[in-house]
Design an enzyme around this catalytic site. Structure first.
Site, PDB file in Angstrom:
ATOM      1  N   LYS A  32       6.545   1.028  10.046  1.00  0.00           N
ATOM      2  CA  LYS A  32       7.805   1.784   9.966  1.00  0.00           C
ATOM      3  C   LYS A  32       7.594   3.248  10.346  1.00  0.00           C
ATOM      4  O   LYS A  32       8.325   3.797  11.162  1.00  0.00           O
ATOM      5  CB  LYS A  32       8.394   1.710   8.544  1.00  0.00           C
ATOM      6  CG  LYS A  32       8.777   0.302   8.102  1.00  0.00           C
ATOM      7  CD  LYS A  32       9.487   0.294   6.765  1.00  0.00           C
ATOM      8  CE  LYS A  32       8.635   0.730   5.587  1.00  0.00           C
ATOM      9  NZ  LYS A  32       7.536  -0.180   5.258  1.00  0.00           N
ATOM     10  N   ARG A 107      15.444  -0.594  -0.320  1.00  0.00           N
ATOM     11  CA  ARG A 107      14.446  -1.617  -0.642  1.00  0.00           C
ATOM     12  C   ARG A 107      15.047  -2.724  -1.511  1.00  0.00           C
ATOM     13  O   ARG A 107      14.422  -3.752  -1.678  1.00  0.00           O
ATOM     14  CB  ARG A 107      13.287  -1.013  -1.438  1.00  0.00           C
ATOM     15  CG  ARG A 107      12.371  -0.066  -0.703  1.00  0.00           C
ATOM     16  CD  ARG A 107      11.259  -0.802   0.018  1.00  0.00           C
ATOM     17  NE  ARG A 107       9.912  -0.353  -0.265  1.00  0.00           N
ATOM     18  CZ  ARG A 107       9.302   0.701   0.253  1.00  0.00           C
ATOM     19  NH1 ARG A 107       9.937   1.501   1.060  1.00  0.00           N
ATOM     20  NH2 ARG A 107       8.053   0.966  -0.041  1.00  0.00           N
ATOM     21  N   ARG A 146      -5.813   1.934   7.148  1.00  0.00           N
ATOM     22  CA  ARG A 146      -4.966   3.104   7.449  1.00  0.00           C
ATOM     23  C   ARG A 146      -5.565   4.397   6.872  1.00  0.00           C
ATOM     24  O   ARG A 146      -6.039   4.430   5.745  1.00  0.00           O
ATOM     25  CB  ARG A 146      -3.571   2.889   6.865  1.00  0.00           C
ATOM     26  CG  ARG A 146      -2.661   4.073   7.043  1.00  0.00           C
ATOM     27  CD  ARG A 146      -1.220   3.702   6.975  1.00  0.00           C
ATOM     28  NE  ARG A 146      -0.790   3.351   5.625  1.00  0.00           N
ATOM     29  CZ  ARG A 146       0.472   3.053   5.321  1.00  0.00           C
ATOM     30  NH1 ARG A 146       1.387   3.016   6.266  1.00  0.00           N
ATOM     31  NH2 ARG A 146       0.807   2.749   4.090  1.00  0.00           N
ATOM     32  N   ARG A 190       2.211  -4.735  -3.392  1.00  0.00           N
ATOM     33  CA  ARG A 190       3.312  -4.170  -2.608  1.00  0.00           C
ATOM     34  C   ARG A 190       3.925  -5.221  -1.684  1.00  0.00           C
ATOM     35  O   ARG A 190       5.144  -5.273  -1.508  1.00  0.00           O
ATOM     36  CB  ARG A 190       2.815  -2.968  -1.786  1.00  0.00           C
ATOM     37  CG  ARG A 190       2.587  -1.725  -2.651  1.00  0.00           C
ATOM     38  CD  ARG A 190       1.733  -0.694  -1.957  1.00  0.00           C
ATOM     39  NE  ARG A 190       2.329  -0.135  -0.764  1.00  0.00           N
ATOM     40  CZ  ARG A 190       1.627   0.377   0.253  1.00  0.00           C
ATOM     41  NH1 ARG A 190       0.307   0.387   0.219  1.00  0.00           N
ATOM     42  NH2 ARG A 190       2.241   0.873   1.286  1.00  0.00           N
TER      43      ARG A 190
HETATM   44  P1  AMP Z   1       6.194   3.591   1.469  1.00  0.00           P
HETATM   45  O1  AMP Z   1       5.583   4.870   1.957  1.00  0.00           O
HETATM   46  O2  AMP Z   1       7.547   3.311   2.062  1.00  0.00           O
HETATM   47  O3  AMP Z   1       5.244   2.411   1.564  1.00  0.00           O
HETATM   48  O4  AMP Z   1       6.456   3.810  -0.113  1.00  0.00           O
HETATM   49  C1  AMP Z   1       5.402   4.065  -1.007  1.00  0.00           C
HETATM   50  C2  AMP Z   1       5.859   3.773  -2.424  1.00  0.00           C
HETATM   51  O5  AMP Z   1       6.978   4.631  -2.758  1.00  0.00           O
HETATM   52  C3  AMP Z   1       6.375   2.369  -2.662  1.00  0.00           C
HETATM   53  O6  AMP Z   1       5.319   1.454  -2.955  1.00  0.00           O
HETATM   54  C4  AMP Z   1       7.304   2.581  -3.854  1.00  0.00           C
HETATM   55  O7  AMP Z   1       6.550   2.764  -5.047  1.00  0.00           O
HETATM   56  C5  AMP Z   1       7.934   3.925  -3.533  1.00  0.00           C
HETATM   57  N1  AMP Z   1       9.167   3.799  -2.725  1.00  0.00           N
HETATM   58  C6  AMP Z   1       9.379   4.267  -1.464  1.00  0.00           C
HETATM   59  N2  AMP Z   1      10.633   4.009  -1.063  1.00  0.00           N
HETATM   60  C7  AMP Z   1      11.233   3.362  -2.092  1.00  0.00           C
HETATM   61  C8  AMP Z   1      12.536   2.809  -2.291  1.00  0.00           C
HETATM   62  N3  AMP Z   1      13.486   2.874  -1.332  1.00  0.00           N
HETATM   63  N4  AMP Z   1      12.799   2.205  -3.468  1.00  0.00           N
HETATM   64  C9  AMP Z   1      11.867   2.142  -4.450  1.00  0.00           C
HETATM   65  N5  AMP Z   1      10.618   2.621  -4.337  1.00  0.00           N
HETATM   66  C10 AMP Z   1      10.292   3.236  -3.169  1.00  0.00           C
END
Ligand code: AMP
Length: 237
Positions: A32, A107, A146, A190
Site C-alpha cells: 500500500k 479497516r 522490510r 496482523r
Molecule cells: P499499517 O502501517 O497500515 O500496517 O498500520 C500499522 C498498525 O496501525 C496496524 O497494525 C494497526 O494497529 C494500526 N492501524 C493503522 N490503520 C488502522 C485503522 N484504519 N484501523 C485500526 N488500526 C489501524
C-alpha cells in the site's frame, strides 16, 4: 495479470463532486505504502496513511498515540473511535476540492460506514477502492525483510530492494530500521486480523460498485500503472 475486475461506476458529465476519495485496501505487505508513493507522484492525490499518522502520534506521545500504542504493538486494530477522530481531524484541515488517497483506512465495516457518512457531509463519496491482492507467503516475506528510513520514511527490502549500503538510506543517508510490528509473530497476527476484517469491507465496496481488484504480486511499476490508468478514468482527475 493486471486488473482482474473492472467495475468502475459511470458518472454523468454534469455531475459535480467536491472532495474526491479513493482507497488502497490490502493486507500488510501488499505494498500500500509503496504504491501510494507511485500514485502520488503521478496524480494530485493527497496520501492519508492512518498507520503513518498513528506512528507519528506515538512518537510525539500525543493522547491518540498513547491510546493507540498497545494495540499497535500487538498487531491489533486500534479502536474505531480513535481512528475516526484522527481522520476527521485531518479532513477538517483540508479544502473542499482536495483529492484523498486513503491507505490502511478503512479497516473495518464501521470505519467504512463512517467514512461514507463523513464524505457525504462534504459532498463527496468513495470513487474507487483498489483491492491489492497477493499470496500470503509473499506478504510474509515482504514484511519480514522490510526496512524503513528513520529520517525520510523510504522503504527497502533486505533482498528485493536492498539499499546501496547496508542499513543506510539511499535517499537521505538516514538509518534504516525494522518496524516493531514487522516481527514474524506480530506479522501473522496482523494478517489474521486483516483477513477476518476484510471480507465485510470487500462486500461493502462491491455493493457500491467501486471495487477494483489489482494483482499486488506484480512489479510495483506495473501495479501503479494499472491503478493510475483507472484513476485517469475518474471524472476530472
Ligand atoms: P499499517 O502501517 O497500515 O500496517 O498500520 C500499522 C498498525 O496501525 C496496524 O497494525 C494497526 O494497529 C494500526 N492501524 C493503522 N490503520 C488502522 C485503522 N484504519 N484501523 C485500526 N488500526 C489501524
Amino acid at each position: 495479470m493486471g486488473v482482474v475486475e473492472d467495475v468502475l461506476p459511470q458518472y454523468g458529465a454534469q455531475e459535480t463532486i467536491g472532495l474526491k476519495a479513493i482507497i488502497l485496501l490490502g493486507a500488510p505487505g501488499a505494498g500500500k505504502g509503496t504504491l501510494a508513493e507511485g500514485i502520488k507522484a503521478r496524480t494530485k492525490f493527497i496520501h492519508i496513511s492512518t498507520g503513518d499518522m498513528l506512528r507519528d502520534a506515538v512518537k510525539k506521545g500525543s493522547a491518540i498515540g498513547r491510546e493507540a500504542e498497545t494495540f499497535m504493538k500487538r498487531g491489533e486494530l486500534v479502536p474505531d473511535d480513535v481512528i475516526l477522530r484522527l481522520v476527521e481531524e485531518r479532513l477538517d484541515q483540508g479544502s473542499p476540492d482536495d483529492e484523498y488517497l486513503f491507505d490502511g483506512f478503512p479497516r473495518t465495516l464501521e470505519q467504512a460506514e463512517m467514512l461514507s457518512a463523513s464524505l457525504r457531509r462534504r459532498g463527496s463519496r468513495v470513487m474507487a477502492v483498489f483491492s491489492l491482492e497477493a499470496p500470503r507467503e509473499l506478504l510474509i516475506s515482504r514484511l519480514c525483510g522490510r526496512r524503513l528510513c528513520r529520517q525520510c520514511g523510504a522503504s527497502y527490502h533486505v533482498v528485493n530492494i536492498p539499499p546501496r549500503k547496508a542499513g543506510i538510506c539511499d535517499v537521505c543517508g538516514g538509518e534504516l530500521y525494522q518496524r516493531a510490528d514487522d516481527q514474524e509473530s506480530t506479522i501473522l497476527n496482523r494478517l489474521e486480523v486483516f483477513t477476518r476484517q476484510t471480507e465485510s469491507l470487500i462486500a461493502y465496496y462491491e455493493g457500491m460498485k467501486v471495487l477494483i481488484r489489482v494483482d499486488a504480486a506484480q512489479h510495483r511499476d506495473l501495479a501503479v500503472e494499472a491503478i493510475v490508468g483507472h484513476i485517469r478514468k475518474l471524472p476530472s482527475v
